[in-house]
Design a protein around this motif. Structure first.
Motif, PDB file in Angstrom:
ATOM      1  N   TRP A  36       2.686   1.991 -17.928  1.00  0.00           N
ATOM      2  CA  TRP A  36       1.691   1.435 -16.993  1.00  0.00           C
ATOM      3  C   TRP A  36       1.916   2.077 -15.641  1.00  0.00           C
ATOM      4  CZ3 TRP A  36       0.841  -4.580 -16.250  1.00  0.00           C
ATOM      5  CH2 TRP A  36      -0.165  -4.791 -15.313  1.00  0.00           C
ATOM      6  N   VAL A  37       0.903   2.815 -15.156  1.00  0.00           N
ATOM      7  CA  VAL A  37       0.947   3.479 -13.859  1.00  0.00           C
ATOM      8  C   VAL A  37      -0.034   2.755 -12.933  1.00  0.00           C
ATOM      9  CG1 VAL A  37       0.550   5.627 -12.591  1.00  0.00           C
ATOM     10  CG2 VAL A  37       1.533   5.703 -14.905  1.00  0.00           C
ATOM     11  N   ASN A  38       0.459   2.240 -11.826  1.00  0.00           N
ATOM     12  CA  ASN A  38      -0.378   1.506 -10.875  1.00  0.00           C
ATOM     13  C   ASN A  38      -0.440   2.269  -9.556  1.00  0.00           C
ATOM     14  OD1 ASN A  38      -1.818  -0.876  -9.792  1.00  0.00           O
ATOM     15  ND2 ASN A  38       0.031  -1.097  -8.542  1.00  0.00           N
ATOM     16  N   VAL A  39      -1.658   2.570  -9.103  1.00  0.00           N
ATOM     17  CA  VAL A  39      -1.850   3.324  -7.865  1.00  0.00           C
ATOM     18  C   VAL A  39      -2.596   2.437  -6.871  1.00  0.00           C
ATOM     19  CG1 VAL A  39      -2.724   5.448  -6.825  1.00  0.00           C
ATOM     20  CG2 VAL A  39      -2.006   5.444  -9.236  1.00  0.00           C
ATOM     21  N   ALA A  40      -2.016   2.230  -5.697  1.00  0.00           N
ATOM     22  CA  ALA A  40      -2.622   1.383  -4.665  1.00  0.00           C
ATOM     23  C   ALA A  40      -2.635   2.126  -3.339  1.00  0.00           C
ATOM     24  CB  ALA A  40      -1.846   0.074  -4.527  1.00  0.00           C
ATOM     25  N   ALA A  41      -3.770   2.084  -2.649  1.00  0.00           N
ATOM     26  CA  ALA A  41      -3.871   2.707  -1.332  1.00  0.00           C
ATOM     27  C   ALA A  41      -3.324   1.764  -0.269  1.00  0.00           C
ATOM     28  CB  ALA A  41      -5.317   3.066  -1.021  1.00  0.00           C
ATOM     29  N   VAL A  42      -2.626   2.327   0.690  1.00  0.00           N
ATOM     30  CA  VAL A  42      -2.061   1.549   1.786  1.00  0.00           C
ATOM     31  C   VAL A  42      -3.147   0.734   2.480  1.00  0.00           C
ATOM     32  CG1 VAL A  42      -0.933   1.720   4.033  1.00  0.00           C
ATOM     33  CG2 VAL A  42      -0.182   3.189   2.153  1.00  0.00           C
ATOM     34  N   GLU A  43      -4.345   1.320   2.603  1.00  0.00           N
ATOM     35  CA  GLU A  43      -5.411   0.683   3.367  1.00  0.00           C
ATOM     36  C   GLU A  43      -6.274  -0.273   2.521  1.00  0.00           C
ATOM     37  OE1 GLU A  43      -4.935   5.119   4.357  1.00  0.00           O
ATOM     38  OE2 GLU A  43      -5.256   3.892   2.557  1.00  0.00           O
ATOM     39  N   ASP A  44      -6.053  -0.318   1.232  1.00  0.00           N
ATOM     40  CA  ASP A  44      -6.951  -1.040   0.324  1.00  0.00           C
ATOM     41  C   ASP A  44      -6.734  -2.554   0.388  1.00  0.00           C
ATOM     42  OD1 ASP A  44      -8.513  -1.987  -1.747  1.00  0.00           O
ATOM     43  OD2 ASP A  44      -7.849  -0.499  -3.202  1.00  0.00           O
ATOM     44  N   PRO A  45      -7.738  -3.331   0.857  1.00  0.00           N
ATOM     45  CA  PRO A  45      -7.560  -4.777   0.967  1.00  0.00           C
ATOM     46  C   PRO A  45      -7.649  -5.492  -0.374  1.00  0.00           C
ATOM     47  CG  PRO A  45      -9.791  -4.221   1.571  1.00  0.00           C
ATOM     48  CD  PRO A  45      -9.077  -2.914   1.329  1.00  0.00           C
ATOM     49  N   VAL A  46      -8.269  -4.849  -1.369  1.00  0.00           N
ATOM     50  CA  VAL A  46      -8.377  -5.469  -2.688  1.00  0.00           C
ATOM     51  C   VAL A  46      -7.027  -5.401  -3.404  1.00  0.00           C
ATOM     52  CG1 VAL A  46      -9.532  -5.373  -4.928  1.00  0.00           C
ATOM     53  CG2 VAL A  46     -10.836  -4.962  -2.822  1.00  0.00           C
ATOM     54  N   ALA A  47      -6.369  -4.272  -3.290  1.00  0.00           N
ATOM     55  CA  ALA A  47      -5.019  -4.128  -3.829  1.00  0.00           C
ATOM     56  C   ALA A  47      -4.030  -4.630  -2.779  1.00  0.00           C
ATOM     57  CB  ALA A  47      -4.730  -2.675  -4.191  1.00  0.00           C
ATOM     58  N   LEU A  48      -4.177  -5.891  -2.422  1.00  0.00           N
ATOM     59  CA  LEU A  48      -3.370  -6.462  -1.337  1.00  0.00           C
ATOM     60  C   LEU A  48      -1.889  -6.451  -1.687  1.00  0.00           C
ATOM     61  CD1 LEU A  48      -3.341  -7.891   1.399  1.00  0.00           C
ATOM     62  CD2 LEU A  48      -3.665 -10.043   0.207  1.00  0.00           C
TER      63      LEU A  48
END
Length: 280
Positions: free
Chosen positions: A221-233
Motif C-alpha cells: 500500500w503506497v499512500n501519497v499526500a500533498a503537504v498543501e492538500d486539505p482533504v488528505a489532512l
C-alpha cells in the motif's frame, strides 16, 4: 485485461467513464515517462466510474456550460448533520487559521474554507455538495452498495494495481476488504481522507480505536499526500492502518493541492504503480 484500475473521487457526477479514463491515463503515462519508468498502454488501464450513482432519479441531460450550474443553491446552513459538520471542521482546520471551539461557528468555518481556496476556485455551493457526497457514501447503504457494485468485472485476475483518489480511496479500501479473492498487488492512494476519524470510523469494516485495522488484501500500500492538500489532512496512514503502509509527502502547489492530475505526475505515485506492475 486491465492491469491498472483507477477509481475517482468527488466531482464526477456528470462525467463519463471514457472521459475519466482518458484524462487519468494521459497523466498516469506522463508520470511514468517523466520518472524514467516503462509506460503503460491504454488497453492496460480500466476505470471504476460511479459518478452517476449520485444522479437524482429521473434527472435528464448533463450539466450546463458551468459544471456547477445544476447543483442546488447550497449554503453553510445546509450542513446540519453531525458527520457533515465534523468533515467541515476537519477541512477548515487545514486553512492555517485559528480553529473555532464549537460547531456553532459553522459560518466561520465555512468562510475560512472557501476563502482559503484550498479546494480550488469551486463556488461555495460546490464545497457543500462535496461534503454531502462524502456524507451520502458513508451513510446511505443503498448508494454505497451501488457504488461498490461498479467494481464488478473491472478488477480481474490480470489487475495488479489499484489507483484511487480522494473519496475513491475510501471506496477502494471498502472494495478490496470485501474481496479477498482478488489478487491485486498494490494499492496506491492519492490525496486520501482515510485518516480522518469521521471517515475511518465508518469504513467497512470500521476502524475501531485500540484495534488493528483490517489490511485491504494487497501486498503493498503506497499512500501519497500533498503537504498543501486539505482533504488528505492526516498525511500518514501507517499509524492507523499498519506500519506496512508506505507514506510519501509531495508538493502539489496551493491551488492544485488536491488535483488528481498533479498527484498522478509525481514520481512517488509513478514508482508505486510501476513497482506494482512489476511485482516488486
Amino acid at each position: 485485461m486491465s492491469k491498472v484500475v483507477l477509481c475517482h473521487g468527488i466531482g464526477y457526477t456528470f462525467a463519463h467513464r471514457e472521459n475519466m479514463h482518458g484524462d487519468w491515463f494521459r497523466e498516469l503515462r506522463t508520470g511514468l515517462v517523466d520518472t524514467g519508468l516503462p509506460p503503460v498502454e491504454a488497453a492496460d488501464v480500466a476505470a471504476v466510474y460511479y459518478g452517476n450513482c449520485y444522479r437524482s432519479v429521473g434527472k435528464k441531460g448533463g450539466p450546463g456550460s458551468d459544471e456547477f450550474s445544476e447543483l442546488p443553491g447550497y449554503g453553510p446552513a445546509d450542513l446540519d448533520d453531525d458527520l457533515e459538520l465534523e468533515l467541515l471542521e476537519a477541512l477548515a482546520e487545514n486553512t492555517g487559521e485559528g480553529r473555532p471551539g464549537s460547531k456553532g461557528a459553522v459560518q466561520g468555518l465555512f468562510r475560512r474554507l472557501v476563502e482559503s481556496e484550498l479546494l480550488g476556485d469551486a463556488p461555495a455551493k460546490a464545497v457543500v455538495w462535496m461534503i454531502k457526497q462524502v456524507h451520502r457514501y458513508l451513510t446511505d447503504d443503498a448508494l454505497r452498495d451501488a457504488v461498490l457494485a461498479r467494481w464488478d468485472g473491472v478488477v480481474t485476475g490480470d489487475t495488479r494495481v489499484v489507483v484511487a483518489h480522494s473519496l475513491g480511496s475510501v471506496i477502494a479500501y471498502d472494495a478490496l476488504c470485501a474481496h479477498p479473492e482478488w489478487e491485486v498487488d498494490t494499492l496506491v492512494t492519492l490525496g486520501s481522507p482515510l485518516g480522518l476519524g469521521a471517515i475511518s470510523s465508518r469504513l467497512r469494516p470500521p476502524l475501531v480505536r485500540g484495534e488493528a485495522a483490517r489490511w485491504p488484501n494487497v501486498r503493498r500500500w503506497v499512500n501519497v499526500a500533498a503537504v498543501e492538500d486539505p482533504v488528505a489532512l492526516v498525511k500518514e496512514l501507517a499509524p492507523l492502518f499498519g506500519k506496512e503502509v508506505e507514506d510519501h509527502l509531495v508538493r502539489n502547489g496551493r491551488f492544485g493541492a488536491h488535483s488528481v492530475r498533479r498527484y498522478l505526475t509525481t514520481a512517488e505515485a509513478a514508482r508505486g504503480i510501476a513497482d506494482g506492475l512489476a511485482g516488486r
